[in-house]
Write a protein that holds these residues in place. Structure first.
Motif, mmCIF file in Angstrom:
data_model
loop_
_atom_site.group_PDB
_atom_site.id
_atom_site.type_symbol
_atom_site.label_atom_id
_atom_site.label_comp_id
_atom_site.label_asym_id
_atom_site.label_seq_id
_atom_site.Cartn_x
_atom_site.Cartn_y
_atom_site.Cartn_z
ATOM 1 N N ARG A 2 33.902 -14.582 -2.221
ATOM 2 C CA ARG A 2 35.198 -14.209 -1.666
ATOM 3 C C ARG A 2 35.108 -12.814 -1.046
ATOM 4 N NH1 ARG A 2 36.507 -15.777 -6.775
ATOM 5 N NH2 ARG A 2 37.156 -13.633 -7.282
ATOM 6 N N TYR A 3 36.190 -12.429 -0.356
ATOM 7 C CA TYR A 3 36.209 -11.151 0.338
ATOM 8 C C TYR A 3 37.518 -10.426 0.062
ATOM 9 C CZ TYR A 3 32.317 -13.412 2.604
ATOM 10 O OH TYR A 3 31.138 -14.062 2.824
ATOM 11 N N THR A 4 37.459 -9.129 0.196
ATOM 12 C CA THR A 4 38.645 -8.307 0.036
ATOM 13 C C THR A 4 38.516 -7.139 0.992
ATOM 14 O OG1 THR A 4 40.003 -7.111 -1.572
ATOM 15 C CG2 THR A 4 37.623 -6.882 -1.791
ATOM 16 N N THR A 5 39.549 -6.317 1.080
ATOM 17 C CA THR A 5 39.431 -5.103 1.883
ATOM 18 C C THR A 5 38.987 -3.952 0.985
ATOM 19 O OG1 THR A 5 41.768 -4.572 1.550
ATOM 20 C CG2 THR A 5 41.168 -5.796 3.561
ATOM 21 N N PHE A 6 38.397 -2.970 1.598
ATOM 22 C CA PHE A 6 37.943 -1.788 0.871
ATOM 23 C C PHE A 6 39.158 -0.896 0.617
ATOM 24 C CE2 PHE A 6 35.601 2.438 0.949
ATOM 25 C CZ PHE A 6 35.041 2.279 -0.305
ATOM 26 N N GLY A 7 39.920 -1.266 -0.434
ATOM 27 C CA GLY A 7 41.149 -0.560 -0.750
ATOM 28 C C GLY A 7 42.278 -0.931 0.189
ATOM 29 N N ARG A 8 43.414 -0.276 0.000
ATOM 30 C CA ARG A 8 44.584 -0.546 0.836
ATOM 31 C C ARG A 8 44.689 0.385 2.027
ATOM 32 N NH1 ARG A 8 47.041 -0.177 -4.223
ATOM 33 N NH2 ARG A 8 48.296 1.613 -3.504
ATOM 34 N N TRP A 175 42.941 15.049 8.425
ATOM 35 C CA TRP A 175 41.517 14.751 8.454
ATOM 36 C C TRP A 175 41.276 13.296 8.035
ATOM 37 C CZ3 TRP A 175 40.621 19.659 5.078
ATOM 38 C CH2 TRP A 175 40.783 20.796 5.874
ATOM 39 N N ALA A 176 40.060 12.825 8.234
ATOM 40 C CA ALA A 176 39.700 11.471 7.818
ATOM 41 C C ALA A 176 40.014 11.301 6.337
ATOM 42 C CB ALA A 176 38.217 11.213 8.066
ATOM 43 N N PRO A 177 40.700 10.233 5.956
ATOM 44 C CA PRO A 177 41.116 10.081 4.559
ATOM 45 C C PRO A 177 39.952 9.770 3.629
ATOM 46 C CG PRO A 177 41.642 8.109 5.786
ATOM 47 C CD PRO A 177 41.158 9.112 6.798
ATOM 48 N N VAL A 178 40.150 10.052 2.367
ATOM 49 C CA VAL A 178 39.238 9.572 1.330
ATOM 50 C C VAL A 178 39.507 8.083 1.160
ATOM 51 C CG1 VAL A 178 38.547 9.745 -1.080
ATOM 52 C CG2 VAL A 178 39.206 11.810 0.180
ATOM 53 N N ALA A 179 38.492 7.261 1.376
ATOM 54 C CA ALA A 179 38.711 5.819 1.410
ATOM 55 C C ALA A 179 38.443 5.122 0.087
ATOM 56 C CB ALA A 179 37.835 5.187 2.496
ATOM 57 N N GLY A 180 37.622 5.716 -0.778
ATOM 58 C CA GLY A 180 37.285 4.989 -1.996
ATOM 59 C C GLY A 180 36.534 5.838 -2.991
ATOM 60 N N ILE A 181 36.295 5.242 -4.160
ATOM 61 C CA ILE A 181 35.514 5.881 -5.216
ATOM 62 C C ILE A 181 34.475 4.895 -5.739
ATOM 63 C CG2 ILE A 181 37.377 7.435 -5.909
ATOM 64 C CD1 ILE A 181 37.789 5.578 -8.385
ATOM 65 N N GLN A 182 33.419 5.460 -6.297
ATOM 66 C CA GLN A 182 32.391 4.660 -6.963
ATOM 67 C C GLN A 182 32.199 5.228 -8.362
ATOM 68 O OE1 GLN A 182 27.656 3.979 -6.308
ATOM 69 N NE2 GLN A 182 28.992 3.357 -4.610
ATOM 70 N N ARG A 194 40.755 5.682 -18.060
ATOM 71 C CA ARG A 194 41.631 6.783 -18.450
ATOM 72 C C ARG A 194 42.322 7.400 -17.234
ATOM 73 N NH1 ARG A 194 37.168 9.062 -22.637
ATOM 74 N NH2 ARG A 194 37.857 7.924 -24.479
ATOM 75 N N GLU A 195 41.559 7.713 -16.201
ATOM 76 C CA GLU A 195 42.128 8.404 -15.046
ATOM 77 C C GLU A 195 41.706 7.792 -13.714
ATOM 78 O OE1 GLU A 195 44.306 10.731 -15.330
ATOM 79 O OE2 GLU A 195 44.095 11.362 -17.417
ATOM 80 N N LEU A 196 40.431 7.454 -13.573
ATOM 81 C CA LEU A 196 39.891 7.092 -12.270
ATOM 82 C C LEU A 196 40.481 5.800 -11.713
ATOM 83 C CD1 LEU A 196 36.279 8.196 -13.041
ATOM 84 C CD2 LEU A 196 37.563 8.967 -11.045
ATOM 85 N N LEU A 197 40.519 4.748 -12.505
ATOM 86 C CA LEU A 197 41.024 3.476 -11.992
ATOM 87 C C LEU A 197 42.536 3.518 -11.743
ATOM 88 C CD1 LEU A 197 38.860 0.874 -13.943
ATOM 89 C CD2 LEU A 197 38.463 1.907 -11.696
ATOM 90 N N PRO A 198 43.345 4.093 -12.633
ATOM 91 C CA PRO A 198 44.764 4.219 -12.302
ATOM 92 C C PRO A 198 45.002 5.057 -11.049
ATOM 93 C CG PRO A 198 44.434 4.535 -14.651
ATOM 94 C CD PRO A 198 43.073 4.507 -14.025
ATOM 95 N N MET A 199 44.221 6.120 -10.874
ATOM 96 C CA MET A 199 44.346 6.939 -9.669
ATOM 97 C C MET A 199 44.027 6.135 -8.427
ATOM 98 S SD MET A 199 41.817 9.900 -8.307
ATOM 99 C CE MET A 199 40.630 8.560 -8.075
ATOM 100 N N ALA A 200 42.926 5.362 -8.477
ATOM 101 C CA ALA A 200 42.526 4.567 -7.325
ATOM 102 C C ALA A 200 43.596 3.557 -6.943
ATOM 103 C CB ALA A 200 41.205 3.850 -7.614
ATOM 104 N N GLU A 201 44.203 2.927 -7.930
ATOM 105 C CA GLU A 201 45.263 1.961 -7.649
ATOM 106 C C GLU A 201 46.474 2.671 -7.044
ATOM 107 O OE1 GLU A 201 47.941 -1.093 -7.275
ATOM 108 O OE2 GLU A 201 45.754 -1.034 -7.267
ATOM 109 N N ALA A 202 46.849 3.810 -7.594
ATOM 110 C CA ALA A 202 48.013 4.535 -7.091
ATOM 111 C C ALA A 202 47.812 5.012 -5.660
ATOM 112 C CB ALA A 202 48.321 5.721 -8.009
#
Length: 351
Positions: A2-8, A175-182, A194-202
């Motif tokens: 399957r496929y998804t977009t790299f974030g929203r 400036w060019a946005p921050v698009a994602g995290i690894q 604790r912090e990273l995944l909730p931040m990424a979703e928000a």
């Protein structure tokens, strides 16, 4: 696949797995020779995978060289991600590490040469450093986006406060946005919750999850042998160093026997399902050294854990979220209870 977009925040379409190529090459003294690496790459693409993840430091630059050779025929159909910060040279000079504009510029030019391409889809800043101001880094990344040398900028292994600050600064500065995290994430490493995944979703960031098998621990192989990353690198590896990790391994192996699959498939399927339930659209980065390991990963695509199996693994691997999350959870529960009682009473809950 399957496929998804790299974030929203992007329209970049990526496969539900990314192929991690840290094993491509032998520059670290252990890895995958060219022939088998090419077979792994071809089989991944044939299965529908289009997201390839590498780094300048992997195998002292050999990984980028092999990936560049492999993607050449279908470059524009594939999503290519690489990283900079550490550098390809095992013994770099002073200006060739870190996130300063100078190293950023030189590193990207050298990666483009090794990859034999004129653009990189996603450039990861591999690690934070203690010296480079965040605005200098963001301006440098924005320049590269403007020049067309990279399409998206993203952060790997950064703490949440650095990512969120960078995201806001880029937004207000145009400036060019921050698009994602690894981040690292698996049944034996869930602290990103604790912090990273909730931040990424928000913030709508794309998420890629490295080491979904805990450096090989969740395959169960280290119960019979030390062969693998544990013996070759003795780095980025989990061991049964706690009662919880032993309990996780016991549960993974038992469920694998129940469903007639391998422990690796159960562990990978849990990460994919967990990402879906957390609404982070996290993409596991699979890093096979051999074709058989790739086939094992691909087998997890057709494994659907039951709610009971998922919940058992979730419960046994859960972590203490710590402060302030525990206090906030208690307060939220009281708030929700107060609101429920206020339908026929006061509008403001009483604590």
């Amino acid at each position: 696949m399957r496929y998804t977009t790299f974030g929203r925040r992007t329209g970049l379409r990526i496969s539900q797995y990314a192929l991690g190529t840290g094993n491509f090459g032998t520059g670290w003294g252990a890895g995958t020779e060219r022939g088998e690496a090419k077979t792994i790459f071809d089989r991944f693409v044939e299965a529908g995978g289009n997201f390839i993840d590498t780094a300048d430091t992997y195998q002292a630059g050999q990984s980028e060289q092999l990936v560049g050779e492999f993607i050449h025929a279908d470059r524009d159909d594939l999503v290519l991600a690489t990283k900079f910060t550490v550098g390809a040279n095992p013994d770099p000079k002073l200006s060739r590490t870190g996130n300063a504009r100078k190293n950023l510029r030189v590193s990207v030019e050298e990666s483009l040469t090794r990859l034999d391409t004129d653009y990189i889809d996603v450039l990861w800043v591999h690690y934070p450093d203690a010296l480079t101001p965040i605005d200098e880094l963001l301006r440098g990344l924005d320049d590269l986006v403007t020049q067309g040398k990279i399409l998206y900028a993203a952060f790997s292994n950064f703490p949440a406060w650095r990512v969120s600050r960078a995201s806001l600064l880029a937004e207000v500065s145009g400036w060019a946005p921050v698009a994602g995290i690894q981040v690292e994430y698996s049944l034996v490493e869930r602290t990103a919750e604790r912090e990273l995944l909730p931040m990424a979703e928000a913030l709508g960031l794309g998420v890629t999850l490295w080491s979904p098998l805990g450096g090989g621990l969740l395959t169960g192989k280290y119960r019979q042998s030390q062969d693998g990353r544990l013996s070759d690198w003795n780095n980025l590896v989990h061991t049964e160093s706690s009662e919880q990790k032993t309990a996780i391994m016991d549960a993974v192996i038992e469920i694998a026997e129940q469903v007639g699959r391998t422990p690796a498939q159960v562990a990978t399927a849990w990460v994919s399902e967990r990402s879906r339930r957390l609404a982070t659209t996290g993409v596991p980065i699979i890093g096979p050294r051999h074709v058989a390991q790739l086939d094992d990963y691909l087998g997890a695509l057709t494994l659907a854990l039951t709610d009971e199996q998922y919940d058992r693994l979730d419960e046994i691997s859960t972590i203490d979220l710590g402060i302030p999350h525990q206090a906030n959870t208690k307060a939220l529960n009281r708030l929700q209870g107060g609101l429920a009682e206020s339908v026929d009473g006061p509008a403001v809950p009483v604590f």
